[in-house]
Design an enzyme around this catalytic site. Structure first.
Site, PDB file in Angstrom:
ATOM      1  N   HIS A  51     -25.882  25.269 -12.998  1.00 42.47           N
ATOM      2  CA  HIS A  51     -25.199  26.092 -14.003  1.00 42.47           C
ATOM      3  C   HIS A  51     -25.742  25.795 -15.408  1.00 42.47           C
ATOM      4  CE1 HIS A  51     -21.220  28.402 -14.766  1.00 42.47           C
ATOM      5  NE2 HIS A  51     -22.144  28.744 -15.657  1.00 42.47           N
ATOM      6  N   ARG A  95     -22.350  35.015 -11.899  1.00 46.52           N
ATOM      7  CA  ARG A  95     -21.102  34.396 -11.456  1.00 46.52           C
ATOM      8  C   ARG A  95     -21.187  34.148  -9.959  1.00 46.52           C
ATOM      9  NH1 ARG A  95     -20.763  33.106 -15.785  1.00 46.52           N
ATOM     10  NH2 ARG A  95     -19.288  33.681 -17.425  1.00 46.52           N
TER      11      ARG A  95
END
Length: 309
Positions: free
Chosen positions: A272, A224
């Site tokens: 991502h 994250r």
């Protein structure tokens, strides 16, 4: 007949429109799937992803569960209207993708492949150390972190595992808490962050903790974006205290074009993609949870609201 509201958005439905009905049939669930806003009182299960079609879950009084398509739940877990059980996505395809990303980049930095890819001049025959001579710290020993740790240990890396609460993993040396984190980081040539986004993990790698890493250490973050203090990371890279950072997640996504990470000689960016949900396998996870709900069995991968994941 069980009614499922696919509220993850039209774009995702295009990916799931074949796989989810097939997975439900395979699980023996007779269900009707709707994609347009139905009467909330008729919905038994909601399939959801952030940015989907629902922000207020209050009217869905009959819904037995909200089934997420993402492994991360930080963008939904704080929604006070969501009182139904919430299940996050734990999918074998997602796990395999994360293991491959982490293993690939650990090997890349371990073998110093960038040096040869850049085509450095000369004929340098200084070989890298063996994997058993390199220590990798895995911060986070959940489903994804444990799978990556086992794979790296299978390649003979010395793997140290860290979690906030005590955990054991066969064949892996583990630690927990602040003192354990310092012990793990101070020995790590490569550190991988695979923790959920919670208030407790915000800026886990700040200037002080980055300073615990040995000179030249490499940071990999496919977890994250909030796990790392970006300013502190850039300062450590600019000062040459850290060798490199390979980052797949960021506080702002897409990463702004003028962000200091872009073009930085010690930073690698991936967009991502470390662990993407695969509709074929994720649909089976959703179908299994619906089958469990209909059979009165416990749901898989329930989110603990108090812990935030």
């Amino acid at each position: 007949m069980t009614r499922i509201y696919f509220a993850a958005g039209a774009r995702r439905w295009a990916d799931y429109s074949t796989h989810l009905p097939a997975a439900l049939a395979e699980a023996g669930v007779q269900a009707e799937i709707v994609t347009k806003a139905p009467d909330p009182a008729t919905v038994d299960y909601i399939v959801f992803a952030p940015g989907g079609d629902i922000t207020d879950f209050t009217p869905f009084t009959r819904a037995r569960a909200v089934l997420g398509l993402w492994a991360g739940v930080e963008r939904i877990v704080g929604n006070r209207t969501l009182t139904q059980p919430l299940c996050r996505m734990v999918d074998q395809g997602l796990t395999e993708g994360m293991v491959e990303w982490v293993t690939g980049h650990v090997l890349r930095h371990h073998l110093n492949l960038d040096r040869w890819i850049r085509g450095e001049p000369g004929w340098h025959q200084d070989a890298p150390p063996l994997a058993r001579e390199r220590t990798v710290a895995m911060l986070g020993l959940g489903e994804l972190g444990a799978a990556c740790a086992r794979t790296l240990a299978g390649l003979n890396f010395r793997v140290l595992g860290w979690s906030r609460a005590p955990k054991t993993l066969p064949g892996i040396e583990t630690a927990h808490g602040e003192a354990g984190l310092q012990q793990v980081l101070s020995r790590a040539g490569i550190v991988v962050t695979l923790l959920p986004a919670t208030p407790e993990t915000e800026n886990l790698l700040d200037a002080r903790r980055l300073g615990w890493l040995p000179p030249g250490a490499v940071v990999l973050n496919p977890g994250r974006g909030c796990l790392i203090d970006e300013a502190a990371l850039l300062a450590a890279l600019d000062a040459g205290r850290l060798g490199h950072a390979t980052l797949d997640v960021f506080r702002t996504e897409p990463l702004p074009e003028d962000h200091p990470f872009r073009g930085h000689r010690r930073v690698t960016i991936t967009p991502h993609i470390a662990a993407e949900t695969r509709p074929y396998s994720a649909a089976r996870v959703i179908a299994e949870n619906i089958r469990r709900g209909e059979a009165g069995e416990p749901f898989l991968h329930l989110v603990d609201r108090t812990r935030g994941y």
